[in-house]
Design an enzyme around this catalytic site. Structure first.
Site, PDB file in Angstrom:
ATOM      1  N   ALA A  26     -20.936 -53.571  20.677  1.00  0.00           N
ATOM      2  CA  ALA A  26     -20.817 -54.393  19.463  1.00  0.00           C
ATOM      3  C   ALA A  26     -19.547 -55.237  19.426  1.00  0.00           C
ATOM      4  O   ALA A  26     -19.559 -56.365  18.919  1.00  0.00           O
ATOM      5  CB  ALA A  26     -20.863 -53.483  18.241  1.00  0.00           C
ATOM      6  N   ASP A 108     -28.588 -58.890  20.090  1.00  0.00           N
ATOM      7  CA  ASP A 108     -28.502 -60.245  19.540  1.00  0.00           C
ATOM      8  C   ASP A 108     -28.862 -61.361  20.506  1.00  0.00           C
ATOM      9  O   ASP A 108     -28.923 -62.528  20.113  1.00  0.00           O
ATOM     10  CB  ASP A 108     -27.093 -60.476  18.972  1.00  0.00           C
ATOM     11  CG  ASP A 108     -25.986 -60.145  19.982  1.00  0.00           C
ATOM     12  OD1 ASP A 108     -26.142 -60.474  21.171  1.00  0.00           O
ATOM     13  OD2 ASP A 108     -24.961 -59.554  19.569  1.00  0.00           O
ATOM     14  N   HIS A 125     -30.728 -51.247  24.114  1.00  0.00           N
ATOM     15  CA  HIS A 125     -31.179 -50.987  22.747  1.00  0.00           C
ATOM     16  C   HIS A 125     -32.219 -52.010  22.284  1.00  0.00           C
ATOM     17  O   HIS A 125     -32.516 -52.099  21.100  1.00  0.00           O
ATOM     18  CB  HIS A 125     -29.987 -50.953  21.781  1.00  0.00           C
ATOM     19  CG  HIS A 125     -29.122 -49.739  21.954  1.00  0.00           C
ATOM     20  ND1 HIS A 125     -27.871 -49.616  21.392  1.00  0.00           N
ATOM     21  CD2 HIS A 125     -29.332 -48.572  22.626  1.00  0.00           C
ATOM     22  CE1 HIS A 125     -27.346 -48.438  21.732  1.00  0.00           C
ATOM     23  NE2 HIS A 125     -28.210 -47.799  22.477  1.00  0.00           N
ATOM     24  N   THR A 198     -17.257 -51.363  23.529  1.00  0.00           N
ATOM     25  CA  THR A 198     -18.061 -50.184  23.213  1.00  0.00           C
ATOM     26  C   THR A 198     -17.157 -48.959  23.204  1.00  0.00           C
ATOM     27  O   THR A 198     -16.267 -48.833  24.048  1.00  0.00           O
ATOM     28  CB  THR A 198     -19.253 -49.981  24.192  1.00  0.00           C
ATOM     29  OG1 THR A 198     -19.751 -48.637  24.060  1.00  0.00           O
ATOM     30  CG2 THR A 198     -18.852 -50.225  25.633  1.00  0.00           C
ATOM     31  N   SER A 199     -17.385 -48.077  22.229  1.00  0.00           N
ATOM     32  CA  SER A 199     -16.540 -46.893  22.087  1.00  0.00           C
ATOM     33  C   SER A 199     -16.959 -45.794  23.056  1.00  0.00           C
ATOM     34  O   SER A 199     -16.322 -44.745  23.109  1.00  0.00           O
ATOM     35  CB  SER A 199     -16.607 -46.381  20.651  1.00  0.00           C
ATOM     36  OG  SER A 199     -17.956 -46.135  20.314  1.00  0.00           O
ATOM     37  N   ILE A 241     -11.123 -58.845  22.523  1.00  0.00           N
ATOM     38  CA  ILE A 241     -12.087 -59.009  23.612  1.00  0.00           C
ATOM     39  C   ILE A 241     -12.301 -60.459  24.013  1.00  0.00           C
ATOM     40  O   ILE A 241     -12.393 -60.773  25.194  1.00  0.00           O
ATOM     41  CB  ILE A 241     -13.416 -58.356  23.189  1.00  0.00           C
ATOM     42  CG1 ILE A 241     -13.225 -56.845  23.201  1.00  0.00           C
ATOM     43  CG2 ILE A 241     -14.559 -58.760  24.098  1.00  0.00           C
ATOM     44  CD1 ILE A 241     -14.307 -56.081  22.540  1.00  0.00           C
TER      45      ILE A 241
END
Ligand SMILES: [Zn+2]
Length: 257
Positions: A26, A108, A125, A198-199, A241
């Site tokens: 994300a 997206d 996803h 991303t975590s 980022i």
């Protein structure tokens, strides 16, 4: 505490790598105006009730949930979003033949919008750009279904009347095994495994880091928050980022550190 790095620290690692596998989350799309749903400031973190709307069984069972979710889909910021500098830099790396794969948790379509090859992007996803019938499997471009919301609140499949849903992975749904297998293969084959935004907290996708490390890849992590893999990474970068990823891409393409 893991020491954080600067982009120049991994310049030679990136410029020397024949194939780079990238995993994005994300954080790559927040600069395009798409909120992070699961992060510390995430929509679902702050409002767990919203997450319940994306539970597969609830969606299938309750027409009122589906009506609400169709409206949310229509208002999703992804329809207005444009790729940012990070998407562009990764598309440039792809155009230069340096990417083994671009695995993304995002739905997206912004990597493809930036010009990354359709078959290089692995959407673990799924995608909001397509609707799937849960009965017969028919796929339709989402805008064509959203148009029908003028007349209908829960547009059914035109072929069979089945319940439709965007072709994304809801809570309680399994990841597409073909996409996941391709992601595992790409993680195993890249010389560098670069994660951005991303975590790395959600499995099985986070486990791609283990696959990469077990196969000898160097792990490079770009994320604002700590991740469970920081201690095993060659470099951890915390800067924004859309600034860091273009720098890393430049180094990979041969710019001097
Ligand atoms: Zn159908």
């Amino acid at each position: 505490m893991t020491a954080t790095s600067r982009p120049a620290d991994v310049a030679s690692l990136l410029s020397g790598a024949d194939s780079i596998t990238v995993l994005t989350g994300a954080g790559v799309s927040t600069d395009s105006g798409i909120p992070d749903f699961r992060g510390p400031q995430g929509v679902w973190t702050k409002d767990p009730g919203a997450a319940a709307l994306f539970d597969f069984d609830t969606y299938m069972a309750d027409v009122n949930v589906r009506r609400r979710v169709w409206q949310m889909r229509r208002e999703n910021p992804a329809w207005q979003a444009r790729p940012n500098a990070a998407h562009q830099a990764l598309a440039d790396l792809d155009a230069a033949g340096r990417l083994r794969a671009l695995i993304t948790q995002n739905i997206d379509g912004l990597h493809q919008a930036a010009g990354a090859a359709e078959d290089r992007v692995l959407e673990v996803h799924g995608t909001i750009k397509r609707v799937a019938c849960m009965e017969c499997g028919a796929r339709t471009p989402t805008p064509r279904v959203l148009e029908r919301l003028e007349e209908e609140s829960d547009p059914r499949c035109l072929a069979c009347g089945g319940i439709q849903k965007t072709d994304t992975v809801s809570f309680g749904q399994r990841l597409d095994p073909r996409v996941l297998d391709a992601a595992v293969e790409a993680a195993a084959e890249g010389e560098v495994f670069l994660t951005a935004g991303t975590s790395l907290g959600v499995h099985p996708v986070a486990g791609l880091c283990d696959v990469a490390l077990d196969n000898g890849a160097s792990l490079v992590i770009v994320n604002a928050e700590p991740t469970p893999y920081d201690g095993r990474a060659e470099a951890v970068l915390r800067d924004p980022i859309s600034e860091v990823v273009p720098k890393l891409a430049e180094y990979a393409l041969g710019a001097q550190a």
